[in-house]
Scaffold this motif. Sequence first.
Motif, PDB file in Angstrom:
ATOM      1  N   LEU A 171      31.729  51.353  65.651  1.00 34.88           N
ATOM      2  CA  LEU A 171      32.927  53.145  64.716  1.00 34.88           C
ATOM      3  C   LEU A 171      32.496  53.126  63.606  1.00 34.88           C
ATOM      4  O   LEU A 171      32.894  54.923  62.981  1.00 34.88           O
ATOM      5  N   ALA A 172      32.001  52.867  62.706  1.00 32.66           N
ATOM      6  CA  ALA A 172      30.793  53.753  61.342  1.00 32.66           C
ATOM      7  C   ALA A 172      30.374  54.744  61.938  1.00 32.66           C
ATOM      8  O   ALA A 172      30.182  55.020  60.590  1.00 32.66           O
ATOM      9  N   LYS A 173      29.531  54.493  62.896  1.00 28.60           N
ATOM     10  CA  LYS A 173      28.153  54.810  63.037  1.00 28.60           C
ATOM     11  C   LYS A 173      29.395  56.734  63.448  1.00 28.60           C
ATOM     12  O   LYS A 173      28.970  57.680  63.027  1.00 28.60           O
ATOM     13  N   ARG A 174      30.023  56.771  64.013  1.00 26.18           N
ATOM     14  CA  ARG A 174      30.803  58.150  64.998  1.00 26.18           C
ATOM     15  C   ARG A 174      31.193  58.422  63.917  1.00 26.18           C
ATOM     16  O   ARG A 174      32.418  59.750  63.443  1.00 26.18           O
ATOM     17  N   ALA A 175      32.389  57.368  62.964  1.00 21.91           N
ATOM     18  CA  ALA A 175      34.024  58.255  61.968  1.00 21.91           C
ATOM     19  C   ALA A 175      33.782  59.008  60.854  1.00 21.91           C
ATOM     20  O   ALA A 175      32.078  58.800  60.658  1.00 21.91           O
ATOM     21  N   ASP A 176      34.197  60.071  61.016  1.00 21.26           N
ATOM     22  CA  ASP A 176      34.539  60.689  59.663  1.00 21.26           C
ATOM     23  C   ASP A 176      34.112  59.637  57.953  1.00 21.26           C
ATOM     24  O   ASP A 176      33.544  60.308  57.010  1.00 21.26           O
ATOM     25  N   ALA A 177      35.144  59.075  58.135  1.00 19.51           N
ATOM     26  CA  ALA A 177      35.331  57.622  57.107  1.00 19.51           C
ATOM     27  C   ALA A 177      35.804  56.865  58.213  1.00 19.51           C
ATOM     28  O   ALA A 177      36.543  56.523  58.699  1.00 19.51           O
ATOM     29  N   THR A 178      35.346  55.641  57.551  1.00 23.49           N
ATOM     30  CA  THR A 178      35.813  54.093  57.838  1.00 23.49           C
ATOM     31  C   THR A 178      36.250  53.156  56.660  1.00 23.49           C
ATOM     32  O   THR A 178      35.643  53.293  55.227  1.00 23.49           O
ATOM     33  N   ASP A 187      32.127  47.272  50.577  1.00 24.62           N
ATOM     34  CA  ASP A 187      31.114  46.484  50.455  1.00 24.62           C
ATOM     35  C   ASP A 187      30.434  45.116  51.699  1.00 24.62           C
ATOM     36  O   ASP A 187      29.350  45.602  51.839  1.00 24.62           O
ATOM     37  N   LEU A 188      31.204  44.970  52.244  1.00 26.53           N
ATOM     38  CA  LEU A 188      30.782  43.842  52.870  1.00 26.53           C
ATOM     39  C   LEU A 188      30.416  44.322  54.580  1.00 26.53           C
ATOM     40  O   LEU A 188      29.518  43.952  54.807  1.00 26.53           O
ATOM     41  N   LEU A 189      31.379  45.635  54.741  1.00 23.11           N
ATOM     42  CA  LEU A 189      31.172  46.495  55.422  1.00 23.11           C
ATOM     43  C   LEU A 189      29.638  46.710  55.542  1.00 23.11           C
ATOM     44  O   LEU A 189      29.103  47.023  56.506  1.00 23.11           O
ATOM     45  N   ARG A 190      29.628  47.651  54.388  1.00 28.61           N
ATOM     46  CA  ARG A 190      28.072  48.451  54.505  1.00 28.61           C
ATOM     47  C   ARG A 190      27.041  47.640  53.969  1.00 28.61           C
ATOM     48  O   ARG A 190      25.717  47.907  54.784  1.00 28.61           O
ATOM     49  N   ASP A 197      27.133  55.319  54.556  1.00 24.97           N
ATOM     50  CA  ASP A 197      27.536  56.235  53.382  1.00 24.97           C
ATOM     51  C   ASP A 197      29.018  56.577  54.034  1.00 24.97           C
ATOM     52  O   ASP A 197      29.426  57.622  52.946  1.00 24.97           O
ATOM     53  N   ARG A 198      30.031  56.403  54.852  1.00 24.46           N
ATOM     54  CA  ARG A 198      31.178  57.179  55.012  1.00 24.46           C
ATOM     55  C   ARG A 198      31.871  55.446  55.058  1.00 24.46           C
ATOM     56  O   ARG A 198      32.934  55.660  55.551  1.00 24.46           O
ATOM     57  N   ILE A 199      31.857  54.802  54.384  1.00 21.14           N
ATOM     58  CA  ILE A 199      32.731  53.790  54.372  1.00 21.14           C
ATOM     59  C   ILE A 199      33.465  53.395  52.742  1.00 21.14           C
ATOM     60  O   ILE A 199      32.383  53.991  51.789  1.00 21.14           O
ATOM     61  N   ARG A 200      34.674  53.462  52.565  1.00 18.59           N
ATOM     62  CA  ARG A 200      35.091  53.298  51.562  1.00 18.59           C
ATOM     63  C   ARG A 200      36.188  52.791  51.525  1.00 18.59           C
ATOM     64  O   ARG A 200      37.376  52.278  52.793  1.00 18.59           O
ATOM     65  N   ALA A 201      37.247  52.251  50.140  1.00 17.44           N
ATOM     66  CA  ALA A 201      38.470  51.530  50.240  1.00 17.44           C
ATOM     67  C   ALA A 201      39.352  52.782  50.395  1.00 17.44           C
ATOM     68  O   ALA A 201      39.514  53.113  49.824  1.00 17.44           O
ATOM     69  N   LEU A 202      40.607  52.213  50.752  1.00 24.02           N
ATOM     70  CA  LEU A 202      41.612  52.038  50.754  1.00 24.02           C
ATOM     71  C   LEU A 202      42.659  51.555  50.490  1.00 24.02           C
ATOM     72  O   LEU A 202      43.033  50.897  51.975  1.00 24.02           O
ATOM     73  N   ARG A 203      42.936  51.043  49.460  1.00 20.76           N
ATOM     74  CA  ARG A 203      44.083  49.785  49.123  1.00 20.76           C
ATOM     75  C   ARG A 203      45.305  49.943  49.674  1.00 20.76           C
ATOM     76  O   ARG A 203      46.063  51.110  49.992  1.00 20.76           O
TER      77      ARG A 203
END
Length: 407
Positions: A171-178, A187-190, A197-203
Amino acid sequence: MRGEILFLAHRVPFPPDRGDKIRSHHVLKALAEIAPVHVGCLAENSTDITNEHRLAEVAASWCMSRRSKPLPVAGVEALLRGQPVSLTAFRSEALSQWVNQLLAERDIGAIYVFSGQMGQYVPRDWQGRLLVDLVDVDSAKFEAFAEAGRGPRSWIDAREGKLLRGVEAELAKRADATLLVSEAEADLLRKRVPTPDRIRALRNGIDCAAFDPKAVEPEQALASGGPHYVFTGQMDYAPNIDAVRRMTNAIMPGVLSKLPSAQFHIVGRAPTREVMALDGVNNTRVVGEVPDTRPWLAGADIVVAPLTIARGVQNKVLEAMAMARPVIVSPDAATGIEAKSGRHFIVASNDAAFVEELLRLSNDSGTARALGHSARQFVLDTMSWPAMLSDLPRLLGLEQVAPRDAA
């Protein structure tokens, strides 16, 4: 992004009365202010069915499929297919057909997947914008269950963790943002996927108007005696079960040796047999499901969250802080909340520390009251839902967007 939005959620986002539903509810409302939203979700019980009409408040169209597959059947199916049980348990042919028809007939420019179980509904050839909100790193949670468990259950959890890790990576590979609920989870998922590179927090945020101590009458059952300690949560969820067992069996005896009138209240739906067995043990009361947890929070002398396994941000902690309650949490329960121990809440590292802090705050009402006031101010200043979700337009590819009427 151009066009409309498809929102896929593993549970009906109404009512917003538990952690995942609270987040999905507010994300859905924010998306509906950006573009027309079509909602695909799963219903688990009669309460979900009775809330279907509320989808009309925000959705241009929707499909709510009943999730009726028994867990043992989902487990067998998962073994035969080499898939995680989490995917087979949330698989619905009716919902899949609806998604395919919607994508063929409507101008869908973006898909927002809420929870990894719903990624299976996104066609492999989808070319539009894709946001995947994993919320937590579920694979890590099951790995922790496996390490803490034993026997067949440990093997099942280890298998689930391994397979979910592959699903999360894909999913992280396919998504524009995870998206993850905290920077710690991001950070754990990264560290666990090959495309970080397209992983970020949305609190997560908190509805400070709803969770306002001035607007709620305290629960009368907490009006006398005590001190009263309260835990809230879904009580068929393993980390919550472990937390209340820890509180009853390992923490309360130390408190009762100094404060024999202290009481511990477990408030939350679907208490298991394990939880019900705690009723009456070491001044513990299993309250079970209540129409509204806020009166119990308002009446609590102290709210506790002694979780030993916790992923993401604990809404139960934010809610108690918004209600201006002094809160004592474990390090795991504090993860993702950028508050300061001793100023906004208390982080207790072990059972002895929990006992010490419960006794200290129980005997010092002024300090407890000041801690609660500071907690609410922290939430007001930093954690409103509009502030947390303000970046959604950019994540959808819209640098600037004028709000629209969700109705």
